[in-house]
Design an enzyme around this catalytic site. Structure first.
Site, PDB file in Angstrom:
ATOM      1  CG  ASP A 262      -2.194  -0.780   0.991  1.00  0.00           C
ATOM      2  OD1 ASP A 262      -2.180  -1.677   0.127  1.00  0.00           O
ATOM      3  OD2 ASP A 262      -3.204  -0.512   1.673  1.00  0.00           O
TER       4      ASP A 262
ATOM      5  CG  ASN B 137      -5.617  -5.604  -4.077  1.00  0.00           C
ATOM      6  OD1 ASN B 137      -6.668  -5.245  -4.598  1.00  0.00           O
ATOM      7  ND2 ASN B 137      -5.554  -6.625  -3.246  1.00  0.00           N
TER       8      ASN B 137
ATOM      9  CG  ASP C 294      -7.846  -2.075   8.961  1.00  0.00           C
ATOM     10  OD1 ASP C 294      -8.695  -2.681   8.294  1.00  0.00           O
ATOM     11  OD2 ASP C 294      -7.291  -1.033   8.570  1.00  0.00           O
TER      12      ASP C 294
ATOM     13  CE  LYS D 123     -12.573  -2.034   5.602  1.00  0.00           C
ATOM     14  NZ  LYS D 123     -11.998  -0.673   5.598  1.00  0.00           N
ATOM     15  CD  GLU D 124      -7.810  -5.032   1.221  1.00  0.00           C
ATOM     16  OE1 GLU D 124      -6.890  -4.209   1.295  1.00  0.00           O
ATOM     17  OE2 GLU D 124      -8.753  -5.040   2.051  1.00  0.00           O
TER      18      GLU D 124
ATOM     19  CG  HIS E 282      -3.704  -6.937   4.045  1.00  0.00           C
ATOM     20  ND1 HIS E 282      -3.380  -5.912   4.893  1.00  0.00           N
ATOM     21  CD2 HIS E 282      -4.824  -6.527   3.394  1.00  0.00           C
ATOM     22  CE1 HIS E 282      -4.242  -4.932   4.757  1.00  0.00           C
ATOM     23  NE2 HIS E 282      -5.143  -5.286   3.854  1.00  0.00           N
ATOM     24  NE  ARG E 283      -5.418  -4.839   8.087  1.00  0.00           N
ATOM     25  CZ  ARG E 283      -4.273  -4.313   8.424  1.00  0.00           C
ATOM     26  NH1 ARG E 283      -3.378  -5.017   9.077  1.00  0.00           N
ATOM     27  NH2 ARG E 283      -3.980  -3.061   8.115  1.00  0.00           N
TER      28      ARG E 283
ATOM     29  CE  LYS F  75      -4.535  -3.895  -0.160  1.00  0.00           C
ATOM     30  NZ  LYS F  75      -4.670  -2.727   0.695  1.00  0.00           N
TER      31      LYS F  75
END
Length: 430
Positions: A48, A89, A309, A336-337, A383-384, A410
């Site tokens: 990011d 992304n 997050d 989110k993603e 990623h999370r 990310k």
């Protein structure tokens, strides 16, 4: 690449918290919008923040970097005309730069992640910018997005806040540079207010004046302002550290994480309070968090909108807590993603967790004895999700394999290096 997470009974050691992704991207942007040279110490290195570095360079900022700092000479109100921008992304980077790109004559944001960022909606910001006189071509609010701007107008601006606070933050970065004064009215609800607080904090540090109502639903922004060239220092990152702290809480552990500021405006700082509520043995003094975990946790109820997050990591900890936990007011996790409610819970079930979903809630029926594991699970390029599923793997009876785990880069490229340093049994595989 995939990661195999093998059950690990004990973690121990000390790490330095990663630098904050959210603050780094904001500091990079305000430095680029300044006329003059700014210095950012201890910037985050992630996909990011790298996307923001790349894009501000393309827009005309001079970016020089060494191991400790970034020195940026900004372009002020006059970004260089550019045909395309590639944000990778990074949703926040896209949204912030959509607003700034409205100062450019014609720029297209390309779509390199059709299965992730390419699926996320940006209609609310598009509507706001269009009302400000910016012409925008898009595919049902999604990438690729072409912005034909040059002369956006201030005045009375409305923006919806019920999908993401990033649309509001984008307008807060842009409107001080416009000739006219602006009044921004937030429609509906506003998600992730604490993150708007971070935006306002950074804007104030950059010399920008914004008058915000206490509930963050209305803002008055004087026009004709200039960003000041300043020196910034990036604090440690709570969202990434949340996964490390949760991993310590579900295992026998003695870990220390440095650089976690006690009075931080990061909403995810709440992970410390939530783990305390779950009765994890934990101290937080002098910007150092120490967890001496015994693997025994109690269920908790928590308003997740305050710490978006960190919710997935806290849910992973709750998988092993005694009782039923509830994380509510979390609908924005769906945007989110990936859909961080449905997609994440489906993977948790594969590993043996007992979880339920509502439109805006995650309910976890804890299994203190652990879960079965022994499965391959899909992290949905998020990623999370990768970090949170790793926590579950540490307490599974059998190893789990997380597909495409390299997408952790990310926000936290050295996440698995840090876990290994603490004794976790994790292995990269092709």
């Amino acid at each position: 690449m995939d990661v195999i997470v093998t059950p690990t009974p004990r973690l121990a050691g000390e790490i330095q918290a990663l630098s904050s992704k959210n603050y780094t991207t904001r500091y990079l942007l305000v430095a680029a919008l300044a006329e003059g040279t700014s210095t950012i110490y201890y910037p985050a290195h992630s996909e990011d923040s790298d996307a923001m570095r790349r894009c501000i360079r393309d827009l005309g900022a001079i970016v020089e970097e060494d191991d400790e700092k970034i020195v940026i000479t900004g372009f002020g109100r006059n970004p260089k005309p550019v045909e395309q921008l590639d944000v990778g992304n990074a949703g926040a980077v896209l949204r912030f730069l959509m607003a700034i790109a409205s100062l450019c004559p014609d720029v297209t944001f390309i779509n390199r992640y059709p299965d992730s960022l390419g699926k996320r909606p940006h209609d609310d910001l598009i509507e706001s910018l269009t009302a400000m006189g910016v012409k925008i071509e898009h595919r049902e609010g999604k990438l690729p997005i072409r912005i034909q701007g040059g002369q956006p107008k201030g005045g009375h601006i409305q923006v919806s806040g019920n999908i993401s606070s990033q649309f509001l933050s984008a307008l807060l970065f842009l409107t001080p540079l416009l000739e006219e004064d602006s009044e921004i009215e937030v429609l509906h609800d506003l998600k992730s207010k604490v993150v708007v607080g971070q935006t306002l904090e950074v804007l104030e540090q950059a010399g920008i004046v914004i008058h915000a109502d206490e509930d963050y639903m209305r803002f008055r922004v004087p026009g004709g302002q200039k960003y000041a060239a300043k020196t910034y220092s990036v604090q440690g990152d709570y969202p990434g550290s949340a996964a490390i702290l949760a991993a310590a809480a579900v295992t026998e552990s003695d870990i220390v994480v440095h650089r976690l500021v006690e009075n931080s405006k990061q909403g995810e700082r709440a992970v410390v309070d939530v783990l305390r509520m779950m009765e994890a043995p934990l101290t937080h003094e002098n910007d150092i968090v120490r967890v001496k975990g015994n693997g025994k946790l109690k269920a908790v109820e928590f308003d997740g909108d305050h710490a978006t997050d960190a919710v997935l990591a806290m849910v992973a900890a709750a998988v092993f807590a005694e009782g039923t936990s509830r994380f509510y007011n979390v609908e924005n996790l769906r945007y989110k993603e990936c859909d961080r409610i449905t997609d994440y819970l489906n993977e948790l079930r594969k590993a043996g967790a007992n979880v339920e979903e509502r439109q805006a809630e995650i309910i976890v029926h804890g299994r203190p004895e652990g879960v079965e594991g022994g499965v391959e699970i899909n992290a949905h390029y998020d990623h999370r999700v990768i970090m949170a599923l790793t926590i579950v793997g540490l307490r599974s009876n059998s190893p789990i394999r997380i597909r495409d785990a390299h997408h952790v880069a990310k926000s936290y490229p050295i996440y698995f290096d840090h876990l290994k340093a603490l004794g976790a049994n994790v292995e990269w595989v092709q």
